[in-house]
Design a protein around this motif. Structure first.
Motif, PDB file in Angstrom:
ATOM      1  N   ALA A 247      -6.122   3.717  -3.809  1.00 55.88           N
ATOM      2  CA  ALA A 247      -5.563   4.923  -4.225  1.00 55.88           C
ATOM      3  C   ALA A 247      -5.474   6.591  -4.060  1.00 55.88           C
ATOM      4  CB  ALA A 247      -6.734   4.892  -4.752  1.00 55.88           C
ATOM      5  N   ALA A 248      -6.644   6.323  -2.788  1.00 54.30           N
ATOM      6  CA  ALA A 248      -6.267   8.223  -2.292  1.00 54.30           C
ATOM      7  C   ALA A 248      -5.256   8.482  -1.668  1.00 54.30           C
ATOM      8  CB  ALA A 248      -6.817   8.503  -1.510  1.00 54.30           C
ATOM      9  N   VAL A 249      -4.170   7.404  -1.240  1.00 53.78           N
ATOM     10  CA  VAL A 249      -3.089   7.266  -0.997  1.00 53.78           C
ATOM     11  C   VAL A 249      -1.551   7.028  -1.415  1.00 53.78           C
ATOM     12  CG1 VAL A 249      -2.792   7.149   1.306  1.00 53.78           C
ATOM     13  CG2 VAL A 249      -2.975   5.064   0.042  1.00 53.78           C
ATOM     14  N   GLY A 250      -1.954   6.733  -3.227  1.00 51.82           N
ATOM     15  CA  GLY A 250      -1.247   6.669  -3.886  1.00 51.82           C
ATOM     16  C   GLY A 250      -0.513   4.987  -4.654  1.00 51.82           C
ATOM     17  N   ILE A 251      -1.908   3.898  -4.258  1.00 51.35           N
ATOM     18  CA  ILE A 251      -1.998   2.532  -4.837  1.00 51.35           C
ATOM     19  C   ILE A 251      -2.689   2.617  -5.574  1.00 51.35           C
ATOM     20  CG2 ILE A 251      -1.467   0.446  -3.635  1.00 51.35           C
ATOM     21  CD1 ILE A 251       0.876   2.376  -2.513  1.00 51.35           C
ATOM     22  N   PRO A 252      -2.352   2.165  -6.614  1.00 50.22           N
ATOM     23  CA  PRO A 252      -3.120   1.912  -8.103  1.00 50.22           C
ATOM     24  C   PRO A 252      -4.362   0.384  -7.804  1.00 50.22           C
ATOM     25  CG  PRO A 252      -1.433   1.698  -9.267  1.00 50.22           C
ATOM     26  CD  PRO A 252      -0.607   2.167  -7.276  1.00 50.22           C
ATOM     27  N   ALA A 253      -5.137   0.114  -8.709  1.00 43.94           N
ATOM     28  CA  ALA A 253      -5.270  -1.374  -8.784  1.00 43.94           C
ATOM     29  C   ALA A 253      -4.741  -2.415  -8.710  1.00 43.94           C
ATOM     30  CB  ALA A 253      -7.201  -1.343  -9.302  1.00 43.94           C
ATOM     31  N   GLN A 254      -3.337  -1.886  -9.457  1.00 46.03           N
ATOM     32  CA  GLN A 254      -2.634  -2.679 -10.579  1.00 46.03           C
ATOM     33  C   GLN A 254      -1.570  -3.580  -9.486  1.00 46.03           C
ATOM     34  OE1 GLN A 254      -3.769  -0.454 -12.090  1.00 46.03           O
ATOM     35  NE2 GLN A 254      -4.706  -0.343 -13.621  1.00 46.03           N
ATOM     36  N   ARG A 255      -0.997  -2.436  -8.527  1.00 44.64           N
ATOM     37  CA  ARG A 255      -0.321  -2.753  -7.746  1.00 44.64           C
ATOM     38  C   ARG A 255      -0.548  -3.679  -6.863  1.00 44.64           C
ATOM     39  NH1 ARG A 255       3.985  -4.164  -5.355  1.00 44.64           N
ATOM     40  NH2 ARG A 255       5.264  -3.915  -3.488  1.00 44.64           N
ATOM     41  N   VAL A 256      -2.179  -3.760  -6.102  1.00 44.63           N
ATOM     42  CA  VAL A 256      -3.192  -4.680  -4.901  1.00 44.63           C
ATOM     43  C   VAL A 256      -3.097  -5.584  -5.812  1.00 44.63           C
ATOM     44  CG1 VAL A 256      -4.996  -4.488  -3.474  1.00 44.63           C
ATOM     45  CG2 VAL A 256      -4.343  -2.247  -3.940  1.00 44.63           C
ATOM     46  N   ARG A 257      -3.531  -6.022  -6.879  1.00 47.50           N
ATOM     47  CA  ARG A 257      -3.721  -7.404  -7.334  1.00 47.50           C
ATOM     48  C   ARG A 257      -2.520  -7.652  -7.714  1.00 47.50           C
ATOM     49  NH1 ARG A 257      -3.645  -5.925 -13.757  1.00 47.50           N
ATOM     50  NH2 ARG A 257      -1.592  -6.605 -12.978  1.00 47.50           N
ATOM     51  N   ASP A 258      -1.296  -6.643  -7.607  1.00 45.96           N
ATOM     52  CA  ASP A 258       0.095  -7.918  -7.355  1.00 45.96           C
ATOM     53  C   ASP A 258       0.464  -8.195  -6.943  1.00 45.96           C
ATOM     54  OD1 ASP A 258       0.807  -7.539 -10.781  1.00 45.96           O
ATOM     55  OD2 ASP A 258       1.733  -5.691 -10.345  1.00 45.96           O
ATOM     56  N   LEU A 259       0.137  -7.813  -5.413  1.00 47.63           N
ATOM     57  CA  LEU A 259       0.855  -7.910  -4.285  1.00 47.63           C
ATOM     58  C   LEU A 259       0.494  -8.612  -3.521  1.00 47.63           C
ATOM     59  CD1 LEU A 259       0.397  -4.518  -2.405  1.00 47.63           C
ATOM     60  CD2 LEU A 259       2.703  -6.093  -3.082  1.00 47.63           C
ATOM     61  N   ILE A 260      -1.450  -9.262  -3.867  1.00 46.26           N
ATOM     62  CA  ILE A 260      -2.521 -10.185  -4.438  1.00 46.26           C
ATOM     63  C   ILE A 260      -1.751 -11.408  -4.289  1.00 46.26           C
ATOM     64  CG2 ILE A 260      -4.411 -11.096  -4.079  1.00 46.26           C
ATOM     65  CD1 ILE A 260      -6.137  -8.776  -4.163  1.00 46.26           C
ATOM     66  N   ALA A 268       2.922 -11.541 -10.671  1.00 44.22           N
ATOM     67  CA  ALA A 268       2.229 -10.848 -10.685  1.00 44.22           C
ATOM     68  C   ALA A 268       2.137 -10.299 -12.304  1.00 44.22           C
ATOM     69  CB  ALA A 268       3.462  -9.089  -9.810  1.00 44.22           C
ATOM     70  N   GLY A 269       1.220  -9.622 -12.514  1.00 41.07           N
ATOM     71  CA  GLY A 269       0.885  -9.387 -13.717  1.00 41.07           C
ATOM     72  C   GLY A 269      -0.800  -9.202 -13.878  1.00 41.07           C
ATOM     73  N   THR A 270      -1.104  -9.834 -15.299  1.00 37.40           N
ATOM     74  CA  THR A 270      -2.628 -10.239 -15.116  1.00 37.40           C
ATOM     75  C   THR A 270      -3.251 -11.375 -15.108  1.00 37.40           C
ATOM     76  OG1 THR A 270      -2.606 -11.436 -17.244  1.00 37.40           O
ATOM     77  CG2 THR A 270      -2.174  -9.255 -17.349  1.00 37.40           C
ATOM     78  N   LEU A 271      -4.442 -11.802 -14.435  1.00 36.63           N
ATOM     79  CA  LEU A 271      -4.831 -12.928 -14.217  1.00 36.63           C
ATOM     80  C   LEU A 271      -4.955 -13.771 -14.781  1.00 36.63           C
ATOM     81  CD1 LEU A 271      -8.635 -12.175 -11.763  1.00 36.63           C
ATOM     82  CD2 LEU A 271      -5.573 -11.470 -11.480  1.00 36.63           C
ATOM     83  N   TRP A 290      -2.049  -8.311   6.522  1.00 33.62           N
ATOM     84  CA  TRP A 290      -2.329  -7.638   6.011  1.00 33.62           C
ATOM     85  C   TRP A 290      -0.841  -6.452   6.227  1.00 33.62           C
ATOM     86  CZ3 TRP A 290      -2.411  -5.407   0.934  1.00 33.62           C
ATOM     87  CH2 TRP A 290      -2.614  -4.257   0.913  1.00 33.62           C
ATOM     88  N   LYS A 291       0.213  -5.426   5.352  1.00 30.50           N
ATOM     89  CA  LYS A 291       0.549  -4.309   5.628  1.00 30.50           C
ATOM     90  C   LYS A 291       0.577  -3.663   4.390  1.00 30.50           C
ATOM     91  CE  LYS A 291       3.866  -7.495   8.116  1.00 30.50           C
ATOM     92  NZ  LYS A 291       5.579  -8.281   8.429  1.00 30.50           N
ATOM     93  N   ASN A 292      -0.050  -2.153   4.929  1.00 30.03           N
ATOM     94  CA  ASN A 292      -0.396  -1.479   4.156  1.00 30.03           C
ATOM     95  C   ASN A 292       0.991  -0.761   2.998  1.00 30.03           C
ATOM     96  OD1 ASN A 292      -3.094  -0.955   4.474  1.00 30.03           O
ATOM     97  ND2 ASN A 292      -2.458   0.475   6.224  1.00 30.03           N
ATOM     98  N   PRO A 293       0.692  -0.573   2.130  1.00 25.91           N
ATOM     99  CA  PRO A 293       1.828  -1.251   1.603  1.00 25.91           C
ATOM    100  C   PRO A 293       2.342   0.651   1.059  1.00 25.91           C
ATOM    101  CG  PRO A 293       0.033  -1.692  -0.285  1.00 25.91           C
ATOM    102  CD  PRO A 293      -0.096  -1.628   0.901  1.00 25.91           C
TER     103      PRO A 293
END
Length: 295
Positions: A247-260, A268-271, A290-293
């Protein structure tokens, strides 16, 4: 009793992407098989102040929720004590006074698997135990009557692993993981365990112990880990790998969820959206690098 899956983190710090991916998989496995999903905090000896709250927050941020109150291992000592007392009454435990160094330097017992406890304290006399108690508290070990045990894993098939005289209670009085996890899963009605495949080697010990306690062993699914560019298991030292750091580098939790979800071949989207497409047979069999987005 409830049929359930679970996620059981140790509150030693913030969850990283690998932990969150496993949690999401555990949720998907449970919900796709019409099970409840439970959360247990394994805080016997690795708790950091504030870590539990951080972990619960991050799980909810990626869409993982649970169906009952959170359970903590530190509240369950009586269950562990009862299990050890039952095993002891059946002659299935003994005191061990060995240090880690002594175990490492001791010759292996004949025909014992590599890394198995060599049985140093197994046949100590009463007098010898009295002498050793005066200088060092004892751990409690299981007196195993087998060297290996087979388990069925949904992703790995039949896995045969070592079973030795493993520790049930450490010499500082803390219940060992292999006992606590078996007792907790049975007490909570958990019949499906989804976790990282680094824990597969310890699973035969747990399944064997469950049979000794008269408890059903759950269904297992050990999922591939998330690794860094060098192929090592992902860790916080690998950079921005927690939700807070991302989040500190501009990647919100929803984006992390989508990447996973994308790493699992899911949309991508909700579980809940991903659940309709989830099929354990189609899961990747190799670790996710893992590659940092980019933000």
């Amino acid at each position: 009793m409830t049929s359930a899956g679970r996620f059981a983190p140790s509150p030693s710090g913030e969850l990283h992407v690998g932990n969150l991916r496993t949690a999401i998989l555990a949720w998907l496995f449970a919900k796709s098989s019409s099970r409840s999903f439970l959360l247990r905090v394994e805080d016997l000896d690795r708790a950091r102040s504030g870590a539990e709250a951080e972990q619960l927050r991050d799980l909810q941020a990626v869409g993982v929720n649970w169906d009952a109150a959170v359970v903590r291992q530190t509240e369950r000592a009586a269950l562990y004590d009862d299990a050890i007392a039952r095993l002891t009454a059946e002659g299935r435990t003994y005191e061990c006074f060995c240090t880690r160094r002594e175990i490492q330097e001791a010759p292996s017992a004949p025909h014992a698997p590599q890394g198995a406890y060599p049985g140093t304290c197994l046949r100590l006399s009463h007098a010898e135990r009295e002498i050793r108690r005066a200088s060092r508290p004892a751990s409690i070990r299981l007196r195993s009557d087998t060297a290996e045990w087979a388990v069925e894993d949904q992703l790995h098939g039949t896995f045969v692993g070592m079973v030795d005289d493993f520790v049930l209670r450490r010499n500082d009085g803390v219940t060992a993981y292999n006992l606590a996890v078996v007792v907790d899963d049975a007490a909570q009605g958990i019949d499906q365990v989804v976790r990282g495949d680094d824990l597969l080697p310890s699973t035969p010990r747990q399944a064997y112990l469950a049979t000794l306690l008269g408890l059903p062993a759950p269904e297992y699914a050990h999922v591939p880990l998330v690794v860094n560019h060098a192929g090592a298991r992902l860790a916080k030292r690998d950079g921005a790998v927690t939700l807070g750091d991302l989040a500190a580098v501009g990647i919100p939790a929803q984006r992390v969820r989508d990447l996973i979800l994308e790493s699992l071949g899911l949309p991508a989207g909700t579980l809940r959206d991903a659940l309709s497409e989830f099929d354990p047979k189609k899961l990747p069999k190799t670790p996710w690098v893992w590659k940092n987005p980019q933000a």
